[in-house]
Design an enzyme around this catalytic site. Structure first.
Site, PDB file in Angstrom:
ATOM      1  N   ALA A 167      39.314  49.127  35.085  1.00 34.38           N
ATOM      2  CA  ALA A 167      39.028  48.012  34.177  1.00 34.38           C
ATOM      3  C   ALA A 167      40.183  47.800  33.205  1.00 34.38           C
ATOM      4  O   ALA A 167      40.524  46.663  32.856  1.00 34.38           O
ATOM      5  CB  ALA A 167      37.738  48.287  33.407  1.00 34.38           C
ATOM      6  N   GLU A 191      31.893  42.056  44.071  1.00 30.78           N
ATOM      7  CA  GLU A 191      32.661  40.819  43.845  1.00 30.78           C
ATOM      8  C   GLU A 191      33.852  41.180  42.974  1.00 30.78           C
ATOM      9  O   GLU A 191      33.749  41.271  41.754  1.00 30.78           O
ATOM     10  CB  GLU A 191      31.792  39.760  43.172  1.00 30.78           C
ATOM     11  CG  GLU A 191      30.538  39.397  43.943  1.00 30.78           C
ATOM     12  CD  GLU A 191      29.345  40.277  43.585  1.00 30.78           C
ATOM     13  OE1 GLU A 191      29.431  41.009  42.580  1.00 30.78           O
ATOM     14  OE2 GLU A 191      28.339  40.250  44.309  1.00 30.78           O
TER      15      GLU A 191
END
Length: 234
Positions: A167, A191
């Site tokens: 992230a 996704e």
């Protein structure tokens, strides 16, 4: 004193003092007893509503590593292939990226016309590729899938999350579609979006996602494997 009477006595004692640790302790004991074949070996002897009582008592409980391990040992929760020990974190399970990706077809990727989402879904808009890795341009997106197939009981719900190491490099692993429904028996589609200002490469075998488990207040009446419509058999 049999297992049921012992747990019932413990429940009355703990709740009389408002002990918030009771649900966690109770669920751990249930898993332990079930794994050893001590809890309701003869189902006919179990008082009516017993299972629902124990499930309700442990409501809204997020699982720790101990809870996850106990649930796996008891057979309440199952993974295929089996997890390695280091996949289980303090309160989550790391999931592995498989070597299959879906990317947008050229007519959609290069289109300047709006796509009507009430008419076009991802099955129409994407095409599958078996690759050991994929590179995403800045703002690029693809679908990936986990190597692990998760067999969820009707009493648990899961939440998919990214991992901080990726992230912080701009990689998102799900676009709002984080729920793993109770009663599902499938691999998880991710996704994946690159929010970094540079291209990124992700590879088969990377643990880019993790799942958190939480106890429901009561078993769902609509297990996903029976009532789900999307990705039921993936």
């Amino acid at each position: 004193m049999d297992a049921y009477k012992t747990l019932l006595k413990l429940s009355k004692f703990c709740t009389s003092f408002g002990d918030v640790r009771f649900p966690q302790a109770l669920f751990y004991l249930i898993c332990k007893f079930k794994a050893r074949g001590l809890l309701f070996a003869n189902a006919k002897k179990a008082p009516a509503g017993t299972f629902l009582f124990f499930v309700s008592a442990a409501q809204h409980m997020a699982f720790s590593d101990n809870d996850i391990r106990a649930a796996i040992r008891s057979g309440i929760l199952r993974f295929e292939p089996k997890l390695s020990d280091d996949q289980i974190g303090s309160a989550s399970v790391d999931l592995t990226l498989a070597g299959k990706f879906w990317v947008f077809k050229k007519k959609y990727a290069k289109s300047k016309r709006a796509v009507d989402l009430s008419r076009v879904d991802f099955n129409e808009a994407t095409e599958a590729h078996k690759e050991s890795s994929i590179t995403l341009a800045p703002g690029g997106m693809c679908l990936g899938i986990t190597r692990e197939k998760i067999f969820m009981p009707n009493t648990l719900i899961g939440t998919l999350e990214g991992r901080s190491r990726y992230a912080r490099m701009g990689l998102a692993v799900h676009v709002t579609s984080a729920l793993v429904m109770p009663g599902s028996q499938n691999r998880q589609v991710l996704e994946i979006v690159n929010f970094a200002p540079f291209p990124v490469t992700i590879k088969e075998g990377m643990r880019i996602s993790q799942i958190i488990f939480e106890k429901l207040g009561s078993p769902t009446g609509k297990p996903y494997a029976k009532f789900g419509k999307v990705a039921v058999r993936q």
